[in-house]
Design an enzyme around this catalytic site. Sequence first.
Site, PDB file in Angstrom:
ATOM      1  N   HIS A 744       2.999   5.276  11.456  1.00 56.31           N
ATOM      2  CA  HIS A 744       2.212   6.022  10.480  1.00 56.31           C
ATOM      3  C   HIS A 744       2.942   7.324  10.170  1.00 56.31           C
ATOM      4  CE1 HIS A 744      -1.376   3.652  12.187  1.00 56.31           C
ATOM      5  NE2 HIS A 744      -0.936   3.088  11.070  1.00 56.31           N
ATOM      6  N   GLU A 926      -1.798   7.849  21.946  1.00 56.77           N
ATOM      7  CA  GLU A 926      -2.294   8.731  20.894  1.00 56.77           C
ATOM      8  C   GLU A 926      -2.136  10.192  21.313  1.00 56.77           C
ATOM      9  OE1 GLU A 926      -3.479   7.795  18.018  1.00 56.77           O
ATOM     10  OE2 GLU A 926      -4.199   5.729  18.221  1.00 56.77           O
TER      11      GLU A 926
HETATM   12 ZN    ZN Z   1      -1.288   5.933  13.997  1.00 61.86          ZN
END
Ligand code: ZN
Length: 1042
Positions: A744, A926
Site C-alpha cells: 500500500h 502493522e
Molecule cells: Zn496496508
Amino acid sequence: MSAFQNPSSGFEAIFSTLQNAEDAESTLNVLNILDELLSADTDHRIHYMISKGGSEALLSALIKNGSRSSPDYTILLPILYLVAKVGQKDCRIGKKAEEAGAVLLTLNLLKNNIQHAGRAEAYLNVIQVFAGSVSTSKHIGSNQGLDIVYNLIARYTIKNRQTIKASIIAFAALLSSKDNICSAVTKGYVSGLLLLYDEWHSKDTNHSATEILQALLHCFCKIARSALGRDNLVSHGGIRLLYHTTQTYLLNKCQESLIESSVQLMRSCLPKTRLPLTSDQSAYRFPLPGRQHDDLDMVATSDESNGDDDDDDDDKVEDDYQEAQSKDYEQLDLNSQESSSSSSSDDETGHCNRLPFDSSRPEKKTPEFLSQTEKGTSDQTKSAPCPLKVKDFYSHTGINTRSGGTKTGETREEANSSLTDDEQKNKNEGNGKCYNSPMTYLIDIHGHDIPYHEPSMYRAAALKTKSVPGFSTLAFPDFWGHVPPPGNEPMAPRKPNIQRQKVLEDIQRFLNTDIINQVVFDLEDECLQFPPAKPDSLRFFSSFECGNLRKAIRVRRYEYDLILNADANCSQHTQWFYFEVSNMVPDVPYRFNIINCEKSNSQFNYGMQPVLYSVRDALNGKPQWCRSGTEICYFRNHFCPVRGRLRTTFYTLTFTITFKYSEDVCYLAYHYPYTYSALRAHLRLLNRSVDPSKVFFREQVLCPTLAGNACPFVTITACHPSKSYTDIHQLRDRPCIVLSSRVHPGESNASWVMKGTLEFLCSHDPIAQALRETFVFKIIPMLNPDGVINGMNRCDLNRDDLNRQWCKPDPVLCPTIYHTKGFLSYLSSIRRTPLVFCDYHGHSRKKNVFLYGCSIKETLWQSGSTFDTAALKEDPGYRTIAKALDRIAPAFSFNSCNYLVEKSRSATARIVVWKELGVLRSYTMESTYNGFDQGIYKGLQTRTRELEEMGMKFCHSLLSLTVDTRALYGRSLINHMNPGHNVLDHKSHKQGFELDLKGCMANTCAEGGAEGQRTENKTARWCHSFTTVKSPAPSSDNTDVY
Ligand SMILES: [Zn+2]
C-alpha cells in the site's frame, strides 16, 4: 386489593375497574393507584403494563371521559398524564390511538382548550406521543393538527412557558412525517419558527428560556432531515441566524447544549458542495496493457467543467518577475543534458524495462537536477560560506538555477557534463573555490552526514525512476536525506472544542462573501502547475515522486484548501499527502485544509501531527522531518464528488503551521516519505556497505512493474565459511524467511520499518550474523513501486488494492504479486516452504505496532463456535514471534495482535500464504502512523527511529524461532543441520493439520442448524474450504531469483 398479590391479574383488575367505574371518585382512585404503581418502578413495570393492555385501557378511559359534553377535568387530566407517560414507552401508541378513535378526539379537545394553558399542555403532551408514529403524525397533520399546534407556539413571553414548550415539542414530533415538513415549508412555518427563535434568543437575556430554544432547535433538526426543509432553512437565513446566536452562546457556559445542537444543525444544513475539480478522476492516467483508454475508470476532462471551478479567479499576468521565475522552472531540476544511461550505477537492475512504457505521454525529461553550475566565486568556499538565499536551496528552482553562475562556471559545466557527480566533486576539491554543481556546493558548504544516504546516489536512482506524469524534479527531503530529530515527539494535545471551532470557521466561510477563493496551484492547469510566486500567497508544488497535491485554493489570507489527487487511473483513495510549500511569511499561522480525505476517522484526532521538512533547517544541519502543526482536527465536511453521489462524504484534515523563516521551502506530508528512488539508492548503499566475505547480499529484479520500474528482490544470508560439504549443505538448507513491504503506497511507515530490517540484517551485529548464518532472507521491500512513485495511497496503476489480489494474481496487471506468489510456490515445490512470511504495513487508526497472524483455533473461538477446539491440533508457534516482540520491542503491543482468519481478508498476502502455501507463521505487521499508548514510548509519536528499531527488533524476534525449532527437532540449527532433514518443510505438518481439521469441520457442520450458529457455520464452511485448496503451480519465472 388481594389482586395485587398477583401482578398480572392485578393490572387486569385495575383496567377492568377503570372501565366500569361510573363515578368520578372511584375512577380517580384507580388512576391514582396506576400512577403510584408506575411511579414506583422504572420502565420495566410500564412495559409490563403495556403488555397487559394498559395503553388500550387508558385510551378507552380517555375516549369515555373526553367525549362527554363537558368533560370532568379532575378525571381527564390524570388520564391524559398517564396516556402521555405510558405512550412514551409504547411504540405503537399512535396506531392504537388511531384505532380507538382517540387521535382526532384529542386534537379536537386541544382546539377547544387553547385558551386554557394547563389543559392545552396536557393535550399537547398526548399529541406528542401519538405523533411518535409517522403515519399518525401524518394523520394529525392532514386534520389541521400542524396548524393548531403551530399557533400555540407563542412569541416571547414570560407566561405559560410550559405550554409553549409542550407545543414546540409536539410540533417537532409532528415533523417526523415528511408530508408535515413539506406542509410546514409551504405554509411558511419554517421562517416563522426562525423568527421566533431569533426573538426568544434576543429577548432571553437572563438565559431562562434555554429549554424553549433547545426545543426550537429540535424542530429545525427535524426539518433539516429533508432536503426541502434544509433548503428552506438555508434560504430563510437559518445558518446565518444560528451562526450569530452561537457566537453569543460561546460567551456563556450554561448554554453549552445550544452550541452543540446549533453546530450540528448548521453542519447538516450546509449545502453539499462539489469539489472544485474538473473531474473526480485522478489527474494521472496510465494506459493498462490490453485495455483501451475507454475501459479505464477515467473520464475525459474536456466536457466536465463545472460551475464550481475557481480557475477564472487566477490572474495570469506575465510580468517580468514571473517570466524570470518560469525560466527557472524551465531550467529546473532534471537536466536534459544528461542521458539516463550515463548513470552507470544501476546496471545490475537495468534490464527492468521489459514492458512497453506508455509512449503516448511526452518523453520524460531526464534529470538535470543538481548538475548545473552554481556560484563559483571565491567567497563561497567552505571557510566563508555566504548567507543562504532562498534561490540557493529551492528544490526545483534554486538548486538548479544558473543565476549567479559565472562565465567560468558555465564553461566548466560544459566541460564536465559527462562526468559523474563524484568525479565532479573530486575535481572541485582541487581548487577549493568553484563548485560545478549546486549539489556539491551545498554538500561542501553545509556538510552531509546521513547514514545510508548519499544525495548523488539518490539522484542516480531517481534518474531511472519512471513516473506516470514524468516527474522531472526531486523533492529536497528525499534528495538531501533525513535523520530523525534528537528529541522525543510527544503527541499533540488536543485543544478543547477544536473541532467546533474549525467547523464554525468553515461555516463562516459559507456566510461571508469576502472569501478569496483563488486557485494558486492546479496540477491540471499548466499555468498553475509551476505557479509563479505571488507576493502575498503561498506557492505550492507537488510534481515529484510521491507528491500528490492536485489543487490548492487560497480561501482566506492565511488559509488554503488543498485537494489531493486520487490514485492514478481511478477516482478514490485520497488520504496520503506530500507537497511542497514556499513563499511564506514567517511567524504567521497558516491554516491548511485537506478537504477530500476519505477515511471516516483518523489518528489526527488523537494526537498525531503531520510531518514537516524545512530546507533551510536541513542546510543548517537539521535535515529532519519533524512532527508539526497545531489546531489539528479531522472531521466530516460538506464537500462531495464532482460527479459522484451527493451523499458521498469527504473529510477535512485541518492543521495550522507557523513557519520559522521567510526564505524557506518546506515540505508537508502525511507521514515520513520514503520514495522508490530512496529504496533503490538505499539498497545500493547497503550492497556497498557489507563485507562480501561475510555477508551475501544480492539485489535482483523480481519483475518489472506496469510502468517499467524494477521491483527489487533482495537476498541476505551469511556466506558459507568454507567450501566443505557440511558448510555448503548448511547454506543450502538454511530456512527461508520471506519479508515484503509497501504494497500500500500510502504506508510509508512500512518502508521505514523495512529499512530498519535491511540495515540490521546487513550489519556487523552478532545477532545479525547469527540470523544470517541461520536463515536465508528473501525480501521484496516494495511490492508496489508504481503506486509509491505516483503518490498513490492504496492501489496500483491497475486500480486494484494489490493486497486483495493474492488468490489469483494477474500476471500482467499485478506482476509483483504474481511473481512473489510464484516465488513462494516455487519454494514450496522444492520443499523449502518459508519458515516465516511477513508483510509490513501501516495502520491509520491504531497506535503501536502489532501483528496479524493466522490461527484456525482462534478464529473458531472468536466466531462463537461451540465446536471443541481441543480436538483440533494446531502448532502454537504462530504466537512465538509476537511473544518475543512483546519482550524486546518497546513499540510492539502484544494485546493488539490477533490471529483471525477473516473471510474479508481471504485474498491478502497473510492468509493466502498461510492457507495455500502452508506457511504457519504468516503475518501482516502493522505499524502506527501516530505513536504509542503503552510501554516506554507511551504518549510519543513515532519518529523514523522507532520504526527502524521495530524493523530491527523484528529480526531479533526471529531468534526465538531457532529455539522453537531446536525444541521441535532436538538439534541446533546453526552448523548442526542434517542436510537430509528438511526441518522447514511444513507440508507434513500441514497435511496433519488439514486431516484433523477435516474431521473437526464435519463435526461442526453437523452441529449446525440453530439460529445462533449461523456465523459459526459460515466461518466453519469457509475454514472447511482450506482442506480442498490445491497448491499453486510453481512459477518457473522465479527460479532464478532464488
Ligand atoms: Zn496496508
